[in-house]
Write an enzyme that holds these catalytic residues in place. Sequence first.
Site, PDB file in Angstrom:
ATOM      1  N   ASN A  87      34.115 -21.546  40.733  1.00 66.48           N
ATOM      2  CA  ASN A  87      34.132 -20.103  40.504  1.00 66.48           C
ATOM      3  C   ASN A  87      33.678 -19.367  41.766  1.00 66.48           C
ATOM      4  O   ASN A  87      32.694 -19.779  42.397  1.00 66.48           O
ATOM      5  CB  ASN A  87      33.193 -19.748  39.344  1.00 66.48           C
ATOM      6  CG  ASN A  87      33.622 -20.394  38.042  1.00 66.48           C
ATOM      7  OD1 ASN A  87      34.817 -20.572  37.803  1.00 66.48           O
ATOM      8  ND2 ASN A  87      32.666 -20.748  37.201  1.00 66.48           N
ATOM      9  N   GLN A  94      31.256 -16.634  38.804  1.00 66.57           N
ATOM     10  CA  GLN A  94      30.229 -17.270  39.634  1.00 66.57           C
ATOM     11  C   GLN A  94      28.893 -16.615  39.322  1.00 66.57           C
ATOM     12  O   GLN A  94      28.763 -15.389  39.349  1.00 66.57           O
ATOM     13  CB  GLN A  94      30.546 -17.124  41.138  1.00 66.57           C
ATOM     14  CG  GLN A  94      29.554 -17.897  42.004  1.00 66.57           C
ATOM     15  CD  GLN A  94      29.896 -17.884  43.493  1.00 66.57           C
ATOM     16  OE1 GLN A  94      30.804 -17.168  43.921  1.00 66.57           O
ATOM     17  NE2 GLN A  94      29.165 -18.664  44.259  1.00 66.57           N
ATOM     18  N   HIS A 100      29.607 -24.294  44.614  1.00 64.14           N
ATOM     19  CA  HIS A 100      29.481 -25.538  43.847  1.00 64.14           C
ATOM     20  C   HIS A 100      30.775 -25.818  43.106  1.00 64.14           C
ATOM     21  O   HIS A 100      31.523 -24.911  42.762  1.00 64.14           O
ATOM     22  CB  HIS A 100      28.315 -25.437  42.853  1.00 64.14           C
ATOM     23  CG  HIS A 100      28.374 -24.195  42.017  1.00 64.14           C
ATOM     24  ND1 HIS A 100      27.915 -22.984  42.470  1.00 64.14           N
ATOM     25  CD2 HIS A 100      28.865 -23.980  40.778  1.00 64.14           C
ATOM     26  CE1 HIS A 100      28.116 -22.065  41.533  1.00 64.14           C
ATOM     27  NE2 HIS A 100      28.696 -22.648  40.504  1.00 64.14           N
ATOM     28  N   HIS A 102      32.258 -27.581  39.714  1.00 61.92           N
ATOM     29  CA  HIS A 102      31.950 -28.126  38.381  1.00 61.92           C
ATOM     30  C   HIS A 102      32.891 -29.297  38.107  1.00 61.92           C
ATOM     31  O   HIS A 102      34.115 -29.166  38.259  1.00 61.92           O
ATOM     32  CB  HIS A 102      32.232 -27.101  37.282  1.00 61.92           C
ATOM     33  CG  HIS A 102      31.360 -25.897  37.269  1.00 61.92           C
ATOM     34  ND1 HIS A 102      30.292 -25.757  36.413  1.00 61.92           N
ATOM     35  CD2 HIS A 102      31.408 -24.742  37.980  1.00 61.92           C
ATOM     36  CE1 HIS A 102      29.726 -24.575  36.594  1.00 61.92           C
ATOM     37  NE2 HIS A 102      30.387 -23.939  37.536  1.00 61.92           N
TER      38      HIS A 102
HETATM   39  P1  AMP Z   1      28.725 -20.716  38.049  1.00 59.11           P
HETATM   40  O1  AMP Z   1      28.584 -19.840  36.835  1.00 59.11           O
HETATM   41  O2  AMP Z   1      30.097 -21.239  38.298  1.00 59.11           O
HETATM   42  O3  AMP Z   1      28.137 -20.008  39.271  1.00 59.11           O
HETATM   43  O4  AMP Z   1      27.864 -22.006  37.767  1.00 59.11           O
HETATM   44  C1  AMP Z   1      26.494 -22.057  37.948  1.00 59.11           C
HETATM   45  C2  AMP Z   1      26.012 -23.154  37.068  1.00 59.11           C
HETATM   46  O5  AMP Z   1      24.709 -23.515  37.486  1.00 59.11           O
HETATM   47  C3  AMP Z   1      25.919 -22.792  35.594  1.00 59.11           C
HETATM   48  O6  AMP Z   1      26.812 -23.614  34.846  1.00 59.11           O
HETATM   49  C4  AMP Z   1      24.456 -23.071  35.241  1.00 59.11           C
HETATM   50  O7  AMP Z   1      24.307 -23.693  34.000  1.00 59.11           O
HETATM   51  C5  AMP Z   1      24.021 -23.984  36.360  1.00 59.11           C
HETATM   52  N1  AMP Z   1      22.606 -23.937  36.667  1.00 59.11           N
HETATM   53  C6  AMP Z   1      21.867 -22.847  36.954  1.00 59.11           C
HETATM   54  N2  AMP Z   1      20.590 -23.214  37.211  1.00 59.11           N
HETATM   55  C7  AMP Z   1      20.543 -24.566  37.097  1.00 59.11           C
HETATM   56  C8  AMP Z   1      19.514 -25.542  37.258  1.00 59.11           C
HETATM   57  N3  AMP Z   1      18.270 -25.197  37.577  1.00 59.11           N
HETATM   58  N4  AMP Z   1      19.826 -26.834  37.056  1.00 59.11           N
HETATM   59  C9  AMP Z   1      21.075 -27.195  36.728  1.00 59.11           C
HETATM   60  N5  AMP Z   1      22.086 -26.325  36.577  1.00 59.11           N
HETATM   61  C10 AMP Z   1      21.836 -25.028  36.749  1.00 59.11           C
END
Ligand code: AMP
Length: 142
Positions: A87, A94, A100, A102
């Site tokens: 994203n 995002q 990152h 997924h």
């Molecule tokens: P996005 O929404 O594509 O930016 O994805 C960010 C992702 O990071 C989300 O799916 C969250 O669940 C994940 N996330 C945020 N903080 C943490 C954390 N401390 N440990 C593991 N995953 C996290």
Amino acid sequence: MTDCIFCKIINQEIPSYKVYEDDKVYAFLDITQVTKGHTLLVPKEHVTDIFEYEPTLAGEVFARVPKVARALEKAFPEMQGLNIINNNKELAYQSVFHSHIHLIPRYGESDDFSIHFGNNQAAYSSESMQEIAEKIMKQVEQ
Ligand code: AMP
Ligand code: ZN
């Protein structure tokens, strides 16, 4: 970057469930576990989103996607598919601004992941498709 949650995870300042690490990338379980094994693969270097990658870093990160994908497949033989999502920017969902990828294992139609691909083919003539393709082609970096 000091105020970035994923930089803090990479630097072990906050805990994570590590899946893989080398000198270029860190992979760990997404805390939400959309499906079992949902993993995030991140570059150790802080880049905000796909638009910021230099080719070398992009190669290093994306070359490691199949490695993590195969690990998931071996770890969960019941897995039937894998969605790979990246994203970029808030509108595109995002929420953490350290790029990152997924990796979301799929176990069946009723698992807790869905994505919608609309079909707007009828709205585009072949001329407008050609125009769109050329517009993009002109902007591709050489
Ligand atoms: P996005 O929404 O594509 O930016 O994805 C960010 C992702 O990071 C989300 O799916 C969250 O669940 C994940 N996330 C945020 N903080 C943490 C954390 N401390 N440990 C593991 N995953 C996290
Ligand atoms: Zn960061």
